[in-house]
Design an enzyme around this catalytic site. Sequence first.
Site, PDB file in Angstrom:
ATOM      1  N   SER A 240       5.945   9.019  14.157  1.00 50.72           N
ATOM      2  CA  SER A 240       7.381   8.780  14.087  1.00 50.72           C
ATOM      3  C   SER A 240       8.102   9.504  15.229  1.00 50.72           C
ATOM      4  O   SER A 240       7.663  10.554  15.684  1.00 50.72           O
ATOM      5  CB  SER A 240       7.875   9.280  12.729  1.00 50.72           C
ATOM      6  OG  SER A 240       9.146   8.777  12.449  1.00 50.72           O
TER       7      SER A 240
ATOM      8  N   HIS B   3      -3.385 -39.737  20.162  1.00 49.64           N
ATOM      9  CA  HIS B   3      -2.000 -39.322  19.950  1.00 49.64           C
ATOM     10  C   HIS B   3      -1.058 -40.444  20.409  1.00 49.64           C
ATOM     11  O   HIS B   3      -0.118 -40.806  19.702  1.00 49.64           O
ATOM     12  CB  HIS B   3      -1.674 -38.062  20.761  1.00 49.64           C
ATOM     13  CG  HIS B   3      -2.192 -36.785  20.178  1.00 49.64           C
ATOM     14  ND1 HIS B   3      -3.525 -36.465  20.136  1.00 49.64           N
ATOM     15  CD2 HIS B   3      -1.538 -35.720  19.624  1.00 49.64           C
ATOM     16  CE1 HIS B   3      -3.679 -35.268  19.576  1.00 49.64           C
ATOM     17  NE2 HIS B   3      -2.487 -34.794  19.251  1.00 49.64           N
TER      18      HIS B   3
ATOM     19  N   ASN C 241      -3.539   5.983   5.925  1.00 49.01           N
ATOM     20  CA  ASN C 241      -4.296   6.780   6.882  1.00 49.01           C
ATOM     21  C   ASN C 241      -5.127   5.870   7.796  1.00 49.01           C
ATOM     22  O   ASN C 241      -4.987   4.650   7.769  1.00 49.01           O
ATOM     23  CB  ASN C 241      -5.177   7.806   6.148  1.00 49.01           C
ATOM     24  CG  ASN C 241      -6.246   7.115   5.294  1.00 49.01           C
ATOM     25  OD1 ASN C 241      -6.568   5.933   5.465  1.00 49.01           O
ATOM     26  ND2 ASN C 241      -6.786   7.854   4.343  1.00 49.01           N
TER      27      ASN C 241
ATOM     28  N   GLN D 156      12.559  15.165  12.225  1.00 47.08           N
ATOM     29  CA  GLN D 156      11.505  14.282  12.711  1.00 47.08           C
ATOM     30  C   GLN D 156      10.198  15.047  12.870  1.00 47.08           C
ATOM     31  O   GLN D 156       9.126  14.565  12.486  1.00 47.08           O
ATOM     32  CB  GLN D 156      11.918  13.697  14.071  1.00 47.08           C
ATOM     33  CG  GLN D 156      11.091  12.543  14.527  1.00 47.08           C
ATOM     34  CD  GLN D 156      11.089  11.426  13.503  1.00 47.08           C
ATOM     35  OE1 GLN D 156      10.046  11.080  12.991  1.00 47.08           O
ATOM     36  NE2 GLN D 156      12.238  10.902  13.156  1.00 47.08           N
TER      37      GLN D 156
ATOM     38  N   ASP E 152      16.839   7.237   6.457  1.00 43.10           N
ATOM     39  CA  ASP E 152      15.498   7.324   5.879  1.00 43.10           C
ATOM     40  C   ASP E 152      15.512   7.052   4.379  1.00 43.10           C
ATOM     41  O   ASP E 152      14.531   6.575   3.814  1.00 43.10           O
ATOM     42  CB  ASP E 152      14.902   8.717   6.104  1.00 43.10           C
ATOM     43  CG  ASP E 152      14.472   8.945   7.542  1.00 43.10           C
ATOM     44  OD1 ASP E 152      14.342   7.949   8.278  1.00 43.10           O
ATOM     45  OD2 ASP E 152      14.276  10.122   7.920  1.00 43.10           O
TER      46      ASP E 152
ATOM     47  N   GLU F  44      11.886   4.685  18.154  1.00 43.99           N
ATOM     48  CA  GLU F  44      11.952   4.210  16.768  1.00 43.99           C
ATOM     49  C   GLU F  44      13.344   4.514  16.185  1.00 43.99           C
ATOM     50  O   GLU F  44      14.002   3.643  15.650  1.00 43.99           O
ATOM     51  CB  GLU F  44      10.867   4.927  15.950  1.00 43.99           C
ATOM     52  CG  GLU F  44      10.820   4.505  14.494  1.00 43.99           C
ATOM     53  CD  GLU F  44       9.891   5.402  13.673  1.00 43.99           C
ATOM     54  OE1 GLU F  44       9.483   6.475  14.169  1.00 43.99           O
ATOM     55  OE2 GLU F  44       9.598   5.037  12.519  1.00 43.99           O
ATOM     56  N   HIS F  45      13.759   5.785  16.293  1.00 48.16           N
ATOM     57  CA  HIS F  45      15.084   6.196  15.828  1.00 48.16           C
ATOM     58  C   HIS F  45      15.906   6.659  17.027  1.00 48.16           C
ATOM     59  O   HIS F  45      15.429   7.486  17.814  1.00 48.16           O
ATOM     60  CB  HIS F  45      14.996   7.375  14.857  1.00 48.16           C
ATOM     61  CG  HIS F  45      14.113   7.125  13.666  1.00 48.16           C
ATOM     62  ND1 HIS F  45      12.796   7.535  13.640  1.00 48.16           N
ATOM     63  CD2 HIS F  45      14.358   6.529  12.478  1.00 48.16           C
ATOM     64  CE1 HIS F  45      12.263   7.196  12.461  1.00 48.16           C
ATOM     65  NE2 HIS F  45      13.178   6.578  11.743  1.00 48.16           N
TER      66      HIS F  45
ATOM     67  N   GLN G  25     -10.923   0.091   0.499  1.00 50.50           N
ATOM     68  CA  GLN G  25     -11.319  -0.756  -0.637  1.00 50.50           C
ATOM     69  C   GLN G  25     -10.106  -1.447  -1.278  1.00 50.50           C
ATOM     70  O   GLN G  25     -10.193  -2.607  -1.704  1.00 50.50           O
ATOM     71  CB  GLN G  25     -12.116   0.038  -1.679  1.00 50.50           C
ATOM     72  CG  GLN G  25     -11.416   1.240  -2.301  1.00 50.50           C
ATOM     73  CD  GLN G  25     -11.551   2.516  -1.481  1.00 50.50           C
ATOM     74  OE1 GLN G  25     -11.850   2.487  -0.278  1.00 50.50           O
ATOM     75  NE2 GLN G  25     -11.318   3.653  -2.127  1.00 50.50           N
TER      76      GLN G  25
ATOM     77  N   TYR H 144       0.848  -1.193   0.000  1.00 52.86           N
ATOM     78  CA  TYR H 144       0.000   0.000   0.000  1.00 52.86           C
ATOM     79  C   TYR H 144       0.882   1.241   0.000  1.00 52.86           C
ATOM     80  O   TYR H 144       1.784   1.371   0.831  1.00 52.86           O
ATOM     81  CB  TYR H 144      -0.917   0.017   1.229  1.00 52.86           C
ATOM     82  CG  TYR H 144      -1.964   1.099   1.093  1.00 52.86           C
ATOM     83  CD1 TYR H 144      -3.224   0.804   0.590  1.00 52.86           C
ATOM     84  CD2 TYR H 144      -1.662   2.429   1.384  1.00 52.86           C
ATOM     85  CE1 TYR H 144      -4.170   1.796   0.402  1.00 52.86           C
ATOM     86  CE2 TYR H 144      -2.599   3.426   1.186  1.00 52.86           C
ATOM     87  CZ  TYR H 144      -3.849   3.104   0.699  1.00 52.86           C
ATOM     88  OH  TYR H 144      -4.782   4.091   0.498  1.00 52.86           O
TER      89      TYR H 144
ATOM     90  N   GLU I  89      -1.737 -36.227  29.078  1.00 62.61           N
ATOM     91  CA  GLU I  89      -2.671 -35.172  28.654  1.00 62.61           C
ATOM     92  C   GLU I  89      -4.017 -35.763  28.243  1.00 62.61           C
ATOM     93  O   GLU I  89      -4.848 -35.060  27.663  1.00 62.61           O
ATOM     94  CB  GLU I  89      -2.053 -34.377  27.480  1.00 62.61           C
ATOM     95  CG  GLU I  89      -0.806 -33.601  27.878  1.00 62.61           C
ATOM     96  CD  GLU I  89      -0.199 -32.794  26.734  1.00 62.61           C
ATOM     97  OE1 GLU I  89      -0.686 -32.905  25.588  1.00 62.61           O
ATOM     98  OE2 GLU I  89       0.765 -32.040  26.994  1.00 62.61           O
TER      99      GLU I  89
ATOM    100  N   HIS J 223       7.494  15.677  10.072  1.00 68.50           N
ATOM    101  CA  HIS J 223       6.608  14.618   9.546  1.00 68.50           C
ATOM    102  C   HIS J 223       5.134  14.910   9.805  1.00 68.50           C
ATOM    103  O   HIS J 223       4.310  14.876   8.910  1.00 68.50           O
ATOM    104  CB  HIS J 223       6.962  13.261  10.144  1.00 68.50           C
ATOM    105  CG  HIS J 223       8.006  12.540   9.370  1.00 68.50           C
ATOM    106  ND1 HIS J 223       7.822  12.132   8.090  1.00 68.50           N
ATOM    107  CD2 HIS J 223       9.275  12.175   9.704  1.00 68.50           C
ATOM    108  CE1 HIS J 223       8.921  11.527   7.656  1.00 68.50           C
ATOM    109  NE2 HIS J 223       9.823  11.554   8.615  1.00 68.50           N
TER     110      HIS J 223
END
Lengths: 435, 435
Positions: free
Chosen positions: A243, A426, A220, A265, A367, A333-334, A197, A136, A421, A268
């Site tokens: 981020s 088995h 999104n 950063q 990046d 994250e960074h 969709q 995506y 068990e 963003h």
Amino acid sequence: MNTPLKIARLDINQVDFNHHLDGLLAWEGVSDKAVNERVEEIISAVRARGDAAVVEYTARFDGLEVASMADLTLDRARLEQALDRITAEQRQALEVAAERVRLYHEHQRQDSWRYTEADGTVLGQQVTPLDRVGLYVPGGKASYPSSVLMNAIPAKVAGVPEVVMVVPTPRGEINELVLAAACLAGVDRVFTVGGAQAVAALAYGTDSIPGVDKIVGPGNIYVATAKRAVFGKVGIDMIAGPSEILVICDGQTDPDWIAMDLFSQAEHDEDAQSILLSPDADFLDAVEASLNKLLGSLERSDMVRISLESRGALIKVDSLEQACELSNRIAPEHLELSVADPDAMLLQIRHAGAIFMGRFTPEALGDYCAGPNHVLPTSGTARFSSPLGVYDFQKRSSVIFCSPEGASELAKTASVLARGESLTAHARSAEYRIK
Amino acid sequence: MNTPLKIARLDINQVDFNHHLDGLLAWEGVSDKAVNERVEEIISAVRARGDAAVVEYTARFDGLEVASMADLTLDRARLEQALDRITAEQRQALEVAAERVRLYHEHQRQDSWRYTEADGTVLGQQVTPLDRVGLYVPGGKASYPSSVLMNAIPAKVAGVPEVVMVVPTPRGEINELVLAAACLAGVDRVFTVGGAQAVAALAYGTDSIPGVDKIVGPGNIYVATAKRAVFGKVGIDMIAGPSEILVICDGQTDPDWIAMDLFSQAEHDEDAQSILLSPDADFLDAVEASLNKLLGSLERSDMVRISLESRGALIKVDSLEQACELSNRIAPEHLELSVADPDAMLLQIRHAGAIFMGRFTPEALGDYCAGPNHVLPTSGTARFSSPLGVYDFQKRSSVIFCSPEGASELAKTASVLARGESLTAHARSAEYRIK
């Protein structure tokens, strides 16, 4: 006219520090009930009516009136055309980035393995690529060619035969850089559809859009909600939060550099988070001065200001060691280690998506083109998850091949445990193999 | 008095075969709205009131009136006691199984890696274990010691310092085999709590129960729903569907053996699925006769009958090759290749959780003690996921350490790409590093 930037200044020794820190870090992805319901509706429609539903939603949400899915399909020839339409400089930059990302990710490919025991029993794992992956890519302003490289190349390095990309083109607006990146990354097919969709079509398949095994890539709230909803039917990557960057500096890096690293950063989005830790209080003052000096020169200064004032912080710590401890608590994250000897600190770092070492390794290099992936765990999830990688596009099957002797011995153990068990079929299935 | 078993007999060449197969495989985990709401309520209560809420729910759901969490806590000494309480035969079987599982999983441990480029730039990944893992073990009849081994040992092999187990003990009923397995697997602490309240406590932490980074292990619908709800705050393993086996047989294995292998899957629960593929129609008849002959002798014959009649099938194929193709379409959790030369078929198998090769490798051996994990992807998810393994308890951080020369070159590329994405603070952060 420059209003001073109101960024939080904290000291790890102040009594209410933990309270302040928790407040800064607090972030919970809200799953809106209305969004959930609309997404469920869209998924049901796509499952029931396939292409027709996708075409309708694309007309409604993207303002794109087309006769059929054929008008929403781009082939490799169209992607190659995009490579000719961008500038030579852009093409070269994309090629350099793609090649470095490919080389790095080749180190991550995992192979099948097996070993043979004394009695001839063979054990191991067979490693295979996924059959088909969906990527995506957001449309409009958040449509990033670098993201296409970072998501598609690891899949191709893993050996995925077919990578299908979806990207909405609101009112027909096509981003040539994105298509050029798709071409270089080896994307096989592109559909110009988006939203829930597109996710539904990739998960369940339509006459035109083939069903995939895993869906990756950012989007999104509708896309994220749809990915969560189809998880289980197909695999998905992590649902990303805002981020973040955590910079640890010994006070010896140019404060303008650190200020710009924090800005990169914050530009963003308004929820992005930039935090600086240093044992040097004067340096924190210097960086704050640089932030104020440089803020006005940024294209996105309004967004940067909101982000830094609501979620940024400059934090005084006692030592670099203490900074590492705090970083492990945040699991950023960074993480930028802008210090003289970052290797000495590395083994103290337990949780971080990516670690940028030394004064010459700003996050921006990672990046785009250093090689490692820029899809990284956010919101503290680096405690338990990893950068997107080739391993996300391979899977394993256990392999067990018992020799008659091996089976006879194992069956005795299995029989005792199975009966413990109360799983007697088995036990009996195992016992048949006892000599 | 024996009613003949009504198991589906199909032929891959019959016109409506695909329709029949889709019907057999159809299974969708239903998320019940009422269950969701109760689980959300329990999670909120545990987040708000911690131990007190856990103690209350344990009294209500497990009929266990205790004064405080201290009464719901078992230390290592109690686990060691369990080892003395089980039979010597059971202890030995558990020890053999634990040792084999440990040896196998040691092959999965992944190491940090890095490489240095010509200009001195270093790239790689640092691999580290999770800090703390929570293991859910169901109570009552579904409380399986083998499951404790399979979930806890990979975590310990990964180097996880602390494995915390939760297991409900309804009306105080403790399964000594489960505690003994926990002892051998190296579980550090056990809390005798269960349900959504245990999952919530592991995810968010209480005064007594430490918050963990990942929760693994099977559970009922409340546990599964709670795991889904806390996913993101912590990591989770897959939410498992009903267990399945697909047996491919060339017709030369003892039909009683194959019948018992199919039973061993069907005895798990009514939704379990057992399917046999063979090019030999006479052999399918023979297995059907064996199923009818042996069914009455099973302890769980009622459940087995329901499972085989609703979800089982004996399917005639044209060839073993065609059987492999069909298997790839099903992507079974367990795949048994009961044929003369299983290695010749292995490379045709693209999707399966575990592959049991040859006539002497029934699934039951893998379930208990062969070494590979028995936590496997179900419901076709083997198309994109893998057995539980050491890799689920390790995570990676990208490592990037640019030399000044390397940074200067990379920055030029990053600058072009960042400006192409209108992220100019990124571009300027990179440009500062150009010589």
